[in-house]
Design a protein around this motif. Structure first.
Motif, PDB file in Angstrom:
ATOM      1  N   VAL A 172       0.889  -1.072   0.057  1.00  0.00           N
ATOM      2  CA  VAL A 172      -0.122  -0.082  -0.082  1.00  0.00           C
ATOM      3  C   VAL A 172       0.932   1.324  -0.131  1.00  0.00           C
ATOM      4  CG1 VAL A 172      -1.620   1.396   1.236  1.00  0.00           C
ATOM      5  CG2 VAL A 172      -1.976  -1.095   1.121  1.00  0.00           C
ATOM      6  N   TYR A 214      -7.030  -2.419  -5.420  1.00  0.00           N
ATOM      7  CA  TYR A 214      -7.122  -1.616  -4.203  1.00  0.00           C
ATOM      8  C   TYR A 214      -8.332  -0.840  -4.341  1.00  0.00           C
ATOM      9  CZ  TYR A 214      -2.100  -2.077  -3.013  1.00  0.00           C
ATOM     10  OH  TYR A 214      -0.904  -2.477  -2.888  1.00  0.00           O
ATOM     11  N   VAL A 230      -7.439   8.452  -1.222  1.00  0.00           N
ATOM     12  CA  VAL A 230      -7.139   7.396  -0.330  1.00  0.00           C
ATOM     13  C   VAL A 230      -6.888   6.104  -0.961  1.00  0.00           C
ATOM     14  CG1 VAL A 230      -7.897   6.097   2.046  1.00  0.00           C
ATOM     15  CG2 VAL A 230      -8.460   8.785   1.588  1.00  0.00           C
ATOM     16  N   THR A 236      -6.713   1.921  -0.359  1.00  0.00           N
ATOM     17  CA  THR A 236      -6.804   0.858   0.563  1.00  0.00           C
ATOM     18  C   THR A 236      -6.701  -0.281   0.111  1.00  0.00           C
ATOM     19  OG1 THR A 236      -8.538   2.664   1.964  1.00  0.00           O
ATOM     20  CG2 THR A 236      -8.597   0.390   2.462  1.00  0.00           C
ATOM     21  N   LYS A 239      -5.268  -1.705   5.521  1.00  0.00           N
ATOM     22  CA  LYS A 239      -4.037  -0.614   5.272  1.00  0.00           C
ATOM     23  C   LYS A 239      -4.516   0.392   4.350  1.00  0.00           C
ATOM     24  CE  LYS A 239      -1.611  -3.454   7.700  1.00  0.00           C
ATOM     25  NZ  LYS A 239      -1.647  -3.133   9.300  1.00  0.00           N
ATOM     26  N   THR A 240      -4.187   1.842   4.829  1.00  0.00           N
ATOM     27  CA  THR A 240      -4.361   2.974   3.786  1.00  0.00           C
ATOM     28  C   THR A 240      -3.299   3.650   3.757  1.00  0.00           C
ATOM     29  OG1 THR A 240      -5.173   4.404   5.659  1.00  0.00           O
ATOM     30  CG2 THR A 240      -6.767   3.049   4.741  1.00  0.00           C
ATOM     31  N   TYR A 241      -3.351   4.497   2.513  1.00  0.00           N
ATOM     32  CA  TYR A 241      -2.264   5.526   2.305  1.00  0.00           C
ATOM     33  C   TYR A 241      -3.119   6.675   1.906  1.00  0.00           C
ATOM     34  CZ  TYR A 241       2.224   7.229   0.572  1.00  0.00           C
ATOM     35  OH  TYR A 241       3.106   8.093   0.418  1.00  0.00           O
ATOM     36  N   THR A 242      -2.870   7.879   2.332  1.00  0.00           N
ATOM     37  CA  THR A 242      -3.397   9.182   1.940  1.00  0.00           C
ATOM     38  C   THR A 242      -2.587  10.370   1.533  1.00  0.00           C
ATOM     39  OG1 THR A 242      -4.994   8.480   3.782  1.00  0.00           O
ATOM     40  CG2 THR A 242      -5.265  10.769   3.073  1.00  0.00           C
ATOM     41  N   ASN A 283       0.074   9.084   6.692  1.00  0.00           N
ATOM     42  CA  ASN A 283      -0.004   7.446   6.842  1.00  0.00           C
ATOM     43  C   ASN A 283      -0.496   7.408   8.453  1.00  0.00           C
ATOM     44  OD1 ASN A 283       0.670   6.803   4.262  1.00  0.00           O
ATOM     45  ND2 ASN A 283       3.024   6.857   4.727  1.00  0.00           N
TER      46      ASN A 283
END
Length: 182
Positions: free
Chosen positions: A47, A103, A159, A161, A165-168, A182
């Protein structure tokens, strides 16, 4: 001559003892815990890698817009189950990078700091980004058929996902800056 009287020993081999079963269960728990932790670390790393790739594509677009005399835009396009970042120079495809596969990728547009965002699923919509040549701020963002008012609105948030787990990425419209949360 000495004679020894050897008695035959009888063994009871009808099953496992409680101690043996507990030892096996403890070993299995340790192995399963290690596997789960390993998979979680791999997913989190993937991610983060996808988010970093998207960040690199957007910042690269800004750099190209400010330094190379051409019309540049970046389009996030669904390609099967992949999300790809496609860079266009003067209307022709210049570069294509696969960002992620499978994702959830969402775009949120915030008019003001306290407002509820407009929400767009980037697997259902193509998103197109352009920067201003004069000051490096966002010039236009279009998600599907919706044009985002980058002159009036505050920010956009992308975002990524996968699982938990996420990443922004936060895109600040007025400055062209992108921040990572994060």
């Amino acid at each position: 001559m000495m004679h020894h009287n050897h008695k035959k020993l009888k063994f009871n081999n009808k099953g496992f003892s409680l101690v043996e079963l507990l030892v096996v269960i403890a070993i299995m728990a340790i192995v399963i815990g290690g596997v789960i932790t390993g998979v979680s670390v791999i997913v989190k790393g993937n991610v983060k890698k996808a988010g970093n790739n998207l960040y690199s594509e957007l910042t690269g677009l800004r750099t190209q817009t400010l330094s190379v005399n051409a019309e540049w835009k970046l389009s996030l396009e669904k390609n099967g189950n992949k999300l790809s970042a496609v860079t266009y120079k003067s209307g022709a495809e210049h570069d294509r990078q696969d960002i992620c596969t499978g994702y959830s990728v969402m775009f949120y547009d915030y008019e003001t700091a306290g407002s509820a965002p407009a929400e767009y699923n980037l697997y259902d919509n193509t998103a197109t980004f352009t920067y201003s040549k004069t000051n490096g701020r966002f010039q236009s963002i279009k998600v599907g058929e919706n044009s985002i008012d980058v002159n009036k609105n505050l920010k956009g948030v992308i975002v990524l996902t996968k699982g938990s787990k996420t990443y922004t990425l936060t895109l600040w419209y007025n400055t062209g800056r992108i921040t990572i949360d994060n």
